[in-house]
Every structure is written in C-alpha cells, then in structure tokens.
Design a protein around this motif. Structure first.
Motif, PDB file in Angstrom:
ATOM      1  N   ASP A   1      36.004 -17.693 -32.222  1.00 61.41           N
ATOM      2  CA  ASP A   1      35.209 -16.521 -32.555  1.00 61.41           C
ATOM      3  C   ASP A   1      35.078 -15.572 -31.365  1.00 61.41           C
ATOM      4  OD1 ASP A   1      34.122 -15.382 -34.766  1.00 61.41           O
ATOM      5  OD2 ASP A   1      32.064 -15.979 -34.273  1.00 61.41           O
ATOM      6  N   ARG A   2      34.758 -16.132 -30.219  1.00 61.46           N
ATOM      7  CA  ARG A   2      34.562 -15.295 -29.034  1.00 61.46           C
ATOM      8  C   ARG A   2      35.887 -15.048 -28.326  1.00 61.46           C
ATOM      9  NH1 ARG A   2      29.726 -14.933 -26.464  1.00 61.46           N
ATOM     10  NH2 ARG A   2      30.710 -15.405 -24.469  1.00 61.46           N
TER      11      ARG A   2
ATOM     12  N   PRO B   1      46.789  -4.885 -28.261  1.00 60.09           N
ATOM     13  CA  PRO B   1      46.038  -6.081 -27.857  1.00 60.09           C
ATOM     14  C   PRO B   1      44.664  -5.758 -27.270  1.00 60.09           C
ATOM     15  CG  PRO B   1      48.328  -6.328 -27.223  1.00 60.09           C
ATOM     16  CD  PRO B   1      48.191  -4.931 -27.750  1.00 60.09           C
ATOM     17  N   VAL B   2      44.574  -4.773 -26.411  1.00 55.87           N
ATOM     18  CA  VAL B   2      43.274  -4.459 -25.809  1.00 55.87           C
ATOM     19  C   VAL B   2      42.323  -3.876 -26.846  1.00 55.87           C
ATOM     20  CG1 VAL B   2      42.124  -3.060 -24.078  1.00 55.87           C
ATOM     21  CG2 VAL B   2      44.310  -4.131 -23.545  1.00 55.87           C
ATOM     22  N   GLN B   3      42.865  -3.083 -27.760  1.00 56.58           N
ATOM     23  CA  GLN B   3      42.032  -2.542 -28.828  1.00 56.58           C
ATOM     24  C   GLN B   3      41.517  -3.684 -29.709  1.00 56.58           C
ATOM     25  OE1 GLN B   3      44.520   0.382 -30.778  1.00 56.58           O
ATOM     26  NE2 GLN B   3      44.588   1.688 -28.961  1.00 56.58           N
ATOM     27  N   TYR B   4      42.363  -4.701 -29.934  1.00 56.99           N
ATOM     28  CA  TYR B   4      41.925  -5.863 -30.709  1.00 56.99           C
ATOM     29  C   TYR B   4      40.767  -6.565 -30.005  1.00 56.99           C
ATOM     30  CZ  TYR B   4      41.677 -10.649 -32.270  1.00 56.99           C
ATOM     31  OH  TYR B   4      41.204 -11.852 -32.707  1.00 56.99           O
ATOM     32  N   ALA B   5      40.896  -6.752 -28.698  1.00 56.04           N
ATOM     33  CA  ALA B   5      39.832  -7.428 -27.953  1.00 56.04           C
ATOM     34  C   ALA B   5      38.516  -6.662 -28.084  1.00 56.04           C
ATOM     35  CB  ALA B   5      40.231  -7.565 -26.476  1.00 56.04           C
TER      36      ALA B   5
ATOM     37  N   LEU C   1      37.629  -4.633 -30.588  1.00 55.24           N
ATOM     38  CA  LEU C   1      37.121  -4.821 -31.946  1.00 55.24           C
ATOM     39  C   LEU C   1      36.487  -6.199 -32.082  1.00 55.24           C
ATOM     40  CD1 LEU C   1      40.008  -3.211 -34.050  1.00 55.24           C
ATOM     41  CD2 LEU C   1      37.709  -2.303 -33.674  1.00 55.24           C
ATOM     42  N   CYS C   2      37.106  -7.190 -31.471  1.00 53.02           N
ATOM     43  CA  CYS C   2      36.615  -8.561 -31.521  1.00 53.02           C
ATOM     44  C   CYS C   2      35.156  -8.639 -31.068  1.00 53.02           C
ATOM     45  CB  CYS C   2      37.477  -9.419 -30.589  1.00 53.02           C
ATOM     46  SG  CYS C   2      38.153 -10.882 -31.354  1.00 53.02           S
ATOM     47  N   VAL C   3      34.863  -7.980 -29.962  1.00 48.60           N
ATOM     48  CA  VAL C   3      33.508  -7.993 -29.422  1.00 48.60           C
ATOM     49  C   VAL C   3      32.562  -7.272 -30.379  1.00 48.60           C
ATOM     50  CG1 VAL C   3      32.066  -7.209 -27.519  1.00 48.60           C
ATOM     51  CG2 VAL C   3      34.329  -8.146 -27.049  1.00 48.60           C
ATOM     52  N   LEU C   4      33.032  -6.187 -30.976  1.00 49.24           N
ATOM     53  CA  LEU C   4      32.181  -5.421 -31.899  1.00 49.24           C
ATOM     54  C   LEU C   4      31.952  -6.179 -33.206  1.00 49.24           C
ATOM     55  CD1 LEU C   4      33.629  -1.849 -31.301  1.00 49.24           C
ATOM     56  CD2 LEU C   4      31.372  -2.686 -30.615  1.00 49.24           C
ATOM     57  N   TRP C   5      32.928  -6.947 -33.651  1.00 54.84           N
ATOM     58  CA  TRP C   5      32.750  -7.748 -34.872  1.00 54.84           C
ATOM     59  C   TRP C   5      31.648  -8.775 -34.644  1.00 54.84           C
ATOM     60  CZ3 TRP C   5      38.718  -8.417 -35.028  1.00 54.84           C
ATOM     61  CH2 TRP C   5      39.295  -7.320 -35.678  1.00 54.84           C
ATOM     62  N   GLU C   6      31.554  -9.224 -33.412  1.00 53.41           N
ATOM     63  CA  GLU C   6      30.529 -10.221 -33.086  1.00 53.41           C
ATOM     64  C   GLU C   6      29.160  -9.553 -32.991  1.00 53.41           C
ATOM     65  OE1 GLU C   6      31.623 -12.506 -29.606  1.00 53.41           O
ATOM     66  OE2 GLU C   6      29.503 -12.865 -29.180  1.00 53.41           O
TER      67      GLU C   6
ATOM     68  N   GLY D   1      37.204  -0.283 -39.740  1.00 51.01           N
ATOM     69  CA  GLY D   1      37.217  -1.236 -38.631  1.00 51.01           C
ATOM     70  C   GLY D   1      36.837  -2.631 -39.084  1.00 51.01           C
ATOM     71  N   ASN D   2      35.920  -2.722 -40.055  1.00 52.71           N
ATOM     72  CA  ASN D   2      35.535  -4.040 -40.558  1.00 52.71           C
ATOM     73  C   ASN D   2      36.605  -4.659 -41.435  1.00 52.71           C
ATOM     74  OD1 ASN D   2      32.892  -4.796 -39.558  1.00 52.71           O
ATOM     75  ND2 ASN D   2      32.124  -2.959 -40.596  1.00 52.71           N
ATOM     76  N   THR D   3      37.329  -3.809 -42.163  1.00 48.48           N
ATOM     77  CA  THR D   3      38.382  -4.310 -43.043  1.00 48.48           C
ATOM     78  C   THR D   3      39.493  -4.999 -42.246  1.00 48.48           C
ATOM     79  OG1 THR D   3      37.944  -2.485 -44.559  1.00 48.48           O
ATOM     80  CG2 THR D   3      40.058  -3.618 -44.803  1.00 48.48           C
ATOM     81  N   LEU D   4      39.700  -4.533 -41.019  1.00 51.48           N
ATOM     82  CA  LEU D   4      40.778  -5.097 -40.198  1.00 51.48           C
ATOM     83  C   LEU D   4      40.468  -6.508 -39.708  1.00 51.48           C
ATOM     84  CD1 LEU D   4      41.766  -2.015 -38.016  1.00 51.48           C
ATOM     85  CD2 LEU D   4      43.205  -3.172 -39.688  1.00 51.48           C
ATOM     86  N   ARG D   5      39.201  -6.893 -39.770  1.00 54.32           N
ATOM     87  CA  ARG D   5      38.812  -8.155 -39.158  1.00 54.32           C
ATOM     88  C   ARG D   5      39.622  -9.354 -39.640  1.00 54.32           C
ATOM     89  NH1 ARG D   5      32.710 -10.436 -38.110  1.00 54.32           N
ATOM     90  NH2 ARG D   5      33.348 -12.348 -37.060  1.00 54.32           N
ATOM     91  N   GLU D   6      39.695  -9.542 -40.946  1.00 50.07           N
ATOM     92  CA  GLU D   6      40.381 -10.727 -41.470  1.00 50.07           C
ATOM     93  C   GLU D   6      41.850 -10.807 -41.050  1.00 50.07           C
ATOM     94  OE1 GLU D   6      39.055 -13.309 -42.734  1.00 50.07           O
ATOM     95  OE2 GLU D   6      37.031 -12.454 -42.739  1.00 50.07           O
ATOM     96  N   PRO D   7      42.641  -9.785 -41.356  1.00 49.04           N
ATOM     97  CA  PRO D   7      44.073  -9.911 -41.023  1.00 49.04           C
ATOM     98  C   PRO D   7      44.343  -9.999 -39.520  1.00 49.04           C
ATOM     99  CG  PRO D   7      43.571  -7.691 -41.795  1.00 49.04           C
ATOM    100  CD  PRO D   7      42.365  -8.520 -42.070  1.00 49.04           C
ATOM    101  N   LEU D   8      43.598  -9.242 -38.717  1.00 47.96           N
ATOM    102  CA  LEU D   8      43.852  -9.269 -37.280  1.00 47.96           C
ATOM    103  C   LEU D   8      43.469 -10.614 -36.670  1.00 47.96           C
ATOM    104  CD1 LEU D   8      42.841  -5.728 -35.932  1.00 47.96           C
ATOM    105  CD2 LEU D   8      45.029  -6.554 -36.790  1.00 47.96           C
ATOM    106  N   GLN D   9      42.304 -11.128 -37.049  1.00 47.92           N
ATOM    107  CA  GLN D   9      41.900 -12.416 -36.484  1.00 47.92           C
ATOM    108  C   GLN D   9      42.842 -13.528 -36.940  1.00 47.92           C
ATOM    109  OE1 GLN D   9      37.700 -13.216 -36.999  1.00 47.92           O
ATOM    110  NE2 GLN D   9      37.262 -12.224 -35.038  1.00 47.92           N
ATOM    111  N   ALA D  10      43.323 -13.426 -38.177  1.00 49.40           N
ATOM    112  CA  ALA D  10      44.258 -14.442 -38.651  1.00 49.40           C
ATOM    113  C   ALA D  10      45.528 -14.428 -37.801  1.00 49.40           C
ATOM    114  CB  ALA D  10      44.606 -14.181 -40.123  1.00 49.40           C
ATOM    115  N   ALA D  11      46.034 -13.229 -37.528  1.00 51.47           N
ATOM    116  CA  ALA D  11      47.271 -13.119 -36.748  1.00 51.47           C
ATOM    117  C   ALA D  11      47.075 -13.624 -35.322  1.00 51.47           C
ATOM    118  CB  ALA D  11      47.748 -11.661 -36.731  1.00 51.47           C
ATOM    119  N   MET D  12      45.977 -13.226 -34.700  1.00 50.61           N
ATOM    120  CA  MET D  12      45.755 -13.623 -33.311  1.00 50.61           C
ATOM    121  C   MET D  12      45.384 -15.106 -33.202  1.00 50.61           C
ATOM    122  SD  MET D  12      46.500 -11.166 -31.314  1.00 50.61           S
ATOM    123  CE  MET D  12      45.658 -11.439 -29.761  1.00 50.61           C
TER     124      MET D  12
END
Lengths: 143, 143
Positions: free
Chosen positions: A2-3, B34-38, B40-45, B99-110
């Motif tokens: 998650d993090r 990749p940096v943009q993903y990171a 977004l990751c923090v913002l999803w949290e 931005g929220n819609t991207l969460r599932e597919p991006l986290q799955a890929a990473m």
DNA sequence: TACAAGATACTTGTATGCAAGATATATGAA
DNA sequence: TTCATATATCTTGCATACAAGTATCTTGTA
C-alpha cells in the motif's frame, strides 16, 4: 504494497538518489558530475573510444552521450577527433592532459565513497552487489 | 576498483535505470510516468496534501514537485486548491475522479512488477530491501 | 502594531535520460 | 556503378532532479 515506501522500486530509486548526491558533492570541487566521472573512468582504462563504445559500456543512449562528451570537451577534459583516414562517421574521444590529471584525485574520492558503502553494507555487500547486477542485466538482452 | 562496472554506485544506478525503464513501459498506456505514479500513490493514501508534504514523503525538491504536479494537473488527475480560509501560501493537491479511476489498474501493474523483482531476488530480497533502505536513509538526517 | 525571520510555492538555469527523427557516411546487392 | 539499407552521431522535445533565487504569506517579537 500500500505504501510507496514499501515498494522495492521506490527503495532502489531513493538509494540511488542518495548515492548520487554524495558522489556529486565529492566530485563538485573538480567541476565533474557523477556521469562525467564514469565516462572518464572508461577512457582512463582505454583512450580513444568512439561514442558508440562509450554508450555500450555505460549503458546510455547516444543522445545522452552527446551531451556528456560536449560538456567534458567544453571543460577541457577530452577532445573529439574524426580521423580523415578511418570511418568518418565515428568521432573518437581522447583524453587531454587535463583529463589525465584528474584521474588520481577523482578515483581516490570515488574509491573512498564506494568502500564506505561496502563497509556500511557489511556482510550483505556481496549479496547486494549480485542482486543489483542481476536486476541491471535483467531483460536488457530481451530488448 | 579499476573498472566502473565493479563500483557499487554504478551497479546501483544501472539497476535503478532498468527498473525505471520497466515501470515506464508498464505505465505508458495510461500516460503516467513512474514519479507521477509515486505521487498519485501518496495521494490515494491521503488526499489533499500540500506540495511540501509530498516533497517530504517522496524525498524530492520543491522545484521538482512543482513540475510533477503541473503535469498531473494538465493530465486531469489532480487539481490544486488554495483555501481562502487556511494558510494562503499552501496549495493543497486533490485527486480528481479521473485520478481515482487510475488507482486500480496502475497499482495492479506496479504491484505485479514489484512482486516480480522480489521473486527474482528470491531469498536475498529481505537483505536487499534492508540494504537499500539503509543506503537511502544514510546521512540524509545529517544534512 | 510593525518589522524581522521563517515558511511555501514557484521560477530559472543546468545536467541527465529517453523517444523520435535528421544528417552524413559506409556497405552490400542488383 | 547505383541505389537501398545500415550505422554513427547529432538534434529536438519532454520529464525528472537539484541549486539558487524570487514572491507571497505567516508568525514571533520588540
């Protein structure tokens, strides 16, 4: 997962960022950047390589290499020579006297830093080196 | 330490380069780096963080963060809001629906990529993670 | 209250790093 | 020979990454 801090890709990136920062500080007094140091390192081992040789050895794009050699040439560390005899597409990169003079102090600074990292890793150093090399080599041949 | 390939700093850089390349390919179909993903990751949290919060979490310069948020905003993933009530120096970053819609597919890929790296490392994964985290943290507090 | 000091975000300039394409040269096949 | 193809380098455009400096706003202190 998650993090972001728990992702190995993030951990790898931040370790790289930290090492690069330290290398930049260690080399700054000589006006050389970490990537420029790596390029000089290869030339100290074998002078007169072509840009393509340097790209292959340092695993860098030719577009990136052009800029690095440009700045090393501006700094007076190397010079390009396109032989009128050989392949005129090739531009060979040769160290200048100034470039050779930098060898001792730069290698001393970087060797100290690398030894410090190894010491910091302790017994894990060997395993970490093998892991990093494996990651770096993975699927590069598959491209 | 004659050959650059034997320096741990070089090995670390090339491992990072390889992982970043794979992440870039995995995320490219979504138009995210990749940096943009990171980020977004923090913002999803935790949504609505300030730029300074994001800089601290991702260990990035504020100048770098400005550009990243700029591009995420242009892509429609986030939006900046400067509250008329709160501290007007702060610009908080909020996820959009896109931005929220991207969460599932991006986290799955990473997640898949990170699991693959861990599997590739095998038993050494734990030691490598600890070593990378230690290197990343070393002397950052001493600055 | 008024001002110094600090914090926050942004701007500018420089250096990688890569994708895509342009240019000049070399080489092989028809 | 001539042309298509391949090669080596360079150019352009974009995205990090950081140093240094700017503009705005907040806060503590006299």
């Amino acid at each position: 997962m998650d993090r972001i801090e728990e992702c190995i890709s993030f951990q790898l990136g931040k370790a790289y960022q930290q090492i690069t920062r330290r290398a930049r500080e260690a080399l700054a007094m000589h006006g050389i950047t970490p990537v420029q140091y790596a390029t000089l390192c290869v030339l100290w081992e074998r002078d007169g390589l072509s840009c393509a040789d340097l790209c292959a050895r340092l695993i860098l794009d030719s577009a990136t290499m052009t800029g690095i050699v440009d700045r090393l040439e501006t700094a007076g560390c190397v010079e390009r020579r396109r032989g009128p005899d050989g392949d005129r597409r090739l531009s060979r990169v040769y160290l200048t006297a100034s470039g050779n003079t930098l060898r001792e102090p730069l290698q001393a600074a970087m060797d100290a830093m690398n030894r410090e990292i190894d010491a910091h890793l302790g017994q894990a150093a060997g395993a970490v080196r093998r892991a990093l090399t494996a990651i770096g080599a993975s699927s590069r041949e598959a491209t």
